[in-house]
Motif scaffolding. Sequence first.
Motif, PDB file in Angstrom:
ATOM      1  N   GLU A 150       7.142  -8.779   6.131  1.00 20.78           N
ATOM      2  CA  GLU A 150       5.822  -8.251   5.771  1.00 20.78           C
ATOM      3  C   GLU A 150       5.811  -7.497   4.443  1.00 20.78           C
ATOM      4  O   GLU A 150       4.903  -6.715   4.172  1.00 20.78           O
ATOM      5  CB  GLU A 150       5.246  -7.406   6.910  1.00 20.78           C
ATOM      6  CG  GLU A 150       5.091  -8.195   8.193  1.00 20.78           C
ATOM      7  CD  GLU A 150       4.445  -7.421   9.320  1.00 20.78           C
ATOM      8  OE1 GLU A 150       3.685  -6.482   9.058  1.00 20.78           O
ATOM      9  OE2 GLU A 150       4.709  -7.783  10.476  1.00 20.78           O
ATOM     10  N   ASP A 151       6.790  -7.736   3.590  1.00 20.99           N
ATOM     11  CA  ASP A 151       6.866  -7.086   2.279  1.00 20.99           C
ATOM     12  C   ASP A 151       6.372  -8.056   1.205  1.00 20.99           C
ATOM     13  O   ASP A 151       7.122  -8.911   0.734  1.00 20.99           O
ATOM     14  CB  ASP A 151       8.305  -6.656   1.995  1.00 20.99           C
ATOM     15  CG  ASP A 151       8.459  -5.916   0.683  1.00 20.99           C
ATOM     16  OD1 ASP A 151       7.456  -5.758  -0.051  1.00 20.99           O
ATOM     17  OD2 ASP A 151       9.584  -5.502   0.390  1.00 20.99           O
ATOM     18  N   GLN A 198       8.687  -7.711  -6.902  1.00 21.38           N
ATOM     19  CA  GLN A 198       7.581  -7.349  -7.783  1.00 21.38           C
ATOM     20  C   GLN A 198       7.460  -5.818  -7.868  1.00 21.38           C
ATOM     21  O   GLN A 198       7.919  -5.098  -6.977  1.00 21.38           O
ATOM     22  CB  GLN A 198       6.262  -7.954  -7.277  1.00 21.38           C
ATOM     23  CG  GLN A 198       6.285  -9.474  -7.174  1.00 21.38           C
ATOM     24  CD  GLN A 198       6.385 -10.183  -8.514  1.00 21.38           C
ATOM     25  OE1 GLN A 198       6.692  -9.613  -9.556  1.00 21.38           O
ATOM     26  NE2 GLN A 198       6.156 -11.488  -8.494  1.00 21.38           N
ATOM     27  N   PRO A 199       6.855  -5.318  -8.943  1.00 25.08           N
ATOM     28  CA  PRO A 199       6.740  -3.867  -9.138  1.00 25.08           C
ATOM     29  C   PRO A 199       5.933  -3.177  -8.034  1.00 25.08           C
ATOM     30  O   PRO A 199       4.960  -3.731  -7.516  1.00 25.08           O
ATOM     31  CB  PRO A 199       6.012  -3.748 -10.481  1.00 25.08           C
ATOM     32  CG  PRO A 199       6.256  -5.041 -11.177  1.00 25.08           C
ATOM     33  CD  PRO A 199       6.350  -6.074 -10.091  1.00 25.08           C
ATOM     34  N   GLU A 200       6.343  -1.962  -7.721  1.00 25.03           N
ATOM     35  CA  GLU A 200       5.688  -1.160  -6.680  1.00 25.03           C
ATOM     36  C   GLU A 200       4.207  -0.913  -6.965  1.00 25.03           C
ATOM     37  O   GLU A 200       3.424  -0.712  -6.048  1.00 25.03           O
ATOM     38  CB  GLU A 200       6.403   0.184  -6.505  1.00 25.03           C
ATOM     39  CG  GLU A 200       7.801   0.085  -5.943  1.00 25.03           C
ATOM     40  CD  GLU A 200       7.839  -0.359  -4.487  1.00 25.03           C
ATOM     41  OE1 GLU A 200       6.881  -0.113  -3.730  1.00 25.03           O
ATOM     42  OE2 GLU A 200       8.865  -0.961  -4.114  1.00 25.03           O
ATOM     43  N   LYS A 201       3.819  -0.937  -8.241  1.00 23.56           N
ATOM     44  CA  LYS A 201       2.421  -0.640  -8.576  1.00 23.56           C
ATOM     45  C   LYS A 201       1.453  -1.670  -8.007  1.00 23.56           C
ATOM     46  O   LYS A 201       0.261  -1.426  -7.930  1.00 23.56           O
ATOM     47  CB  LYS A 201       2.240  -0.507 -10.082  1.00 23.56           C
ATOM     48  CG  LYS A 201       2.334  -1.781 -10.862  1.00 23.56           C
ATOM     49  CD  LYS A 201       2.107  -1.488 -12.331  1.00 23.56           C
ATOM     50  CE  LYS A 201       2.164  -2.726 -13.175  1.00 23.56           C
ATOM     51  NZ  LYS A 201       1.901  -2.401 -14.571  1.00 23.56           N
ATOM     52  N   GLY A 209       0.119  -4.529 -18.429  1.00 20.48           N
ATOM     53  CA  GLY A 209       0.885  -4.108 -17.255  1.00 20.48           C
ATOM     54  C   GLY A 209       1.436  -5.276 -16.460  1.00 20.48           C
ATOM     55  O   GLY A 209       1.671  -5.162 -15.260  1.00 20.48           O
ATOM     56  N   LEU A 210       1.672  -6.403 -17.134  1.00 22.85           N
ATOM     57  CA  LEU A 210       2.134  -7.618 -16.468  1.00 22.85           C
ATOM     58  C   LEU A 210       3.572  -7.981 -16.824  1.00 22.85           C
ATOM     59  O   LEU A 210       4.086  -9.003 -16.381  1.00 22.85           O
ATOM     60  CB  LEU A 210       1.212  -8.793 -16.844  1.00 22.85           C
ATOM     61  CG  LEU A 210      -0.278  -8.594 -16.590  1.00 22.85           C
ATOM     62  CD1 LEU A 210      -1.074  -9.780 -17.139  1.00 22.85           C
ATOM     63  CD2 LEU A 210      -0.562  -8.362 -15.119  1.00 22.85           C
ATOM     64  N   ASP A 211       4.237  -7.153 -17.602  1.00 19.59           N
ATOM     65  CA  ASP A 211       5.566  -7.480 -18.131  1.00 19.59           C
ATOM     66  C   ASP A 211       6.684  -7.422 -17.094  1.00 19.59           C
ATOM     67  O   ASP A 211       7.784  -7.902 -17.352  1.00 19.59           O
ATOM     68  CB  ASP A 211       5.912  -6.568 -19.308  1.00 19.59           C
ATOM     69  CG  ASP A 211       5.881  -5.105 -18.944  1.00 19.59           C
ATOM     70  OD1 ASP A 211       4.842  -4.645 -18.418  1.00 19.59           O
ATOM     71  OD2 ASP A 211       6.883  -4.419 -19.186  1.00 19.59           O
ATOM     72  N   LYS A 212       6.428  -6.886 -15.928  1.00 19.54           N
ATOM     73  CA  LYS A 212       7.473  -6.803 -14.895  1.00 19.54           C
ATOM     74  C   LYS A 212       7.245  -7.802 -13.761  1.00 19.54           C
ATOM     75  O   LYS A 212       8.017  -7.831 -12.802  1.00 19.54           O
ATOM     76  CB  LYS A 212       7.553  -5.388 -14.312  1.00 19.54           C
ATOM     77  CG  LYS A 212       7.850  -4.306 -15.336  1.00 19.54           C
ATOM     78  CD  LYS A 212       9.205  -4.452 -15.951  1.00 19.54           C
ATOM     79  CE  LYS A 212       9.493  -3.296 -16.905  1.00 19.54           C
ATOM     80  NZ  LYS A 212      10.694  -3.486 -17.668  1.00 19.54           N
ATOM     81  N   ILE A 213       6.206  -8.618 -13.870  1.00 25.84           N
ATOM     82  CA  ILE A 213       5.938  -9.609 -12.822  1.00 25.84           C
ATOM     83  C   ILE A 213       6.970 -10.728 -12.919  1.00 25.84           C
ATOM     84  O   ILE A 213       7.183 -11.301 -13.976  1.00 25.84           O
ATOM     85  CB  ILE A 213       4.517 -10.185 -12.949  1.00 25.84           C
ATOM     86  CG1 ILE A 213       3.499  -9.101 -12.611  1.00 25.84           C
ATOM     87  CG2 ILE A 213       4.336 -11.394 -12.025  1.00 25.84           C
ATOM     88  CD1 ILE A 213       2.072  -9.545 -12.718  1.00 25.84           C
ATOM     89  N   LEU A 214       7.592 -11.024 -11.789  1.00 25.64           N
ATOM     90  CA  LEU A 214       8.589 -12.082 -11.738  1.00 25.64           C
ATOM     91  C   LEU A 214       7.914 -13.423 -11.467  1.00 25.64           C
ATOM     92  O   LEU A 214       6.979 -13.510 -10.671  1.00 25.64           O
ATOM     93  CB  LEU A 214       9.615 -11.802 -10.647  1.00 25.64           C
ATOM     94  CG  LEU A 214      10.411 -10.516 -10.826  1.00 25.64           C
ATOM     95  CD1 LEU A 214      11.410 -10.350  -9.695  1.00 25.64           C
ATOM     96  CD2 LEU A 214      11.098 -10.481 -12.162  1.00 25.64           C
TER      97      LEU A 214
END
Length: 178
Positions: A65-66, A8-11, A141-146
């Motif tokens: 833990e990631d 998932q994105p770092e943000k 801002g949800l376009d990179k969620i897998l």
Amino acid sequence: AVAEPKRQPEKFGSVERLFNACDRLNPVLLATLSALCERQGGQFHGATVKGEDRALQKVYRSYGEDHLKLTDLNRCGLAFEDFDQMAACLRAISDDEDIVVLKMKPNKMRFDEGYDATESGGYRDIQIAVRLDTEWTREQGLDKILCEVQLHISAFYHRKTTGGGHRAYVQKRNILGQ
């Protein structure tokens, strides 16, 4: 399929931010995949966002833990009577301009000739990671969620959900600490 990290994105730097984003995305994912599945003659099985207990269990047991490795918080299942329907749906997903499919590891293609089904007790399905890339998901801002999509043959899906197959999987997973 695109070769991108399965992460998932770092943000989404906190579990709470990731869950909030997944909660917002879930109805859109389910509507998109439901329509696509039904056009191919399949049966759609939607799901709520993965429960926090299981998600955190995975974070600590499997992901060091990631929490950004949680790529199945949004998920659904598509079941088909035969392989032709399943293949048609895979093509439709791949051809959809709003869906980005990620390259997957071979062990997620559980119908491939080289797949060792003895590890899964004979269970078979196809798992793909996708993300929705639409004007709305980009604005939000949800376009990179897998998200995870599982494609099943109906008989396997039935066995998984009513024949104790998933319960056996959970027992094995817990014994192995996964």
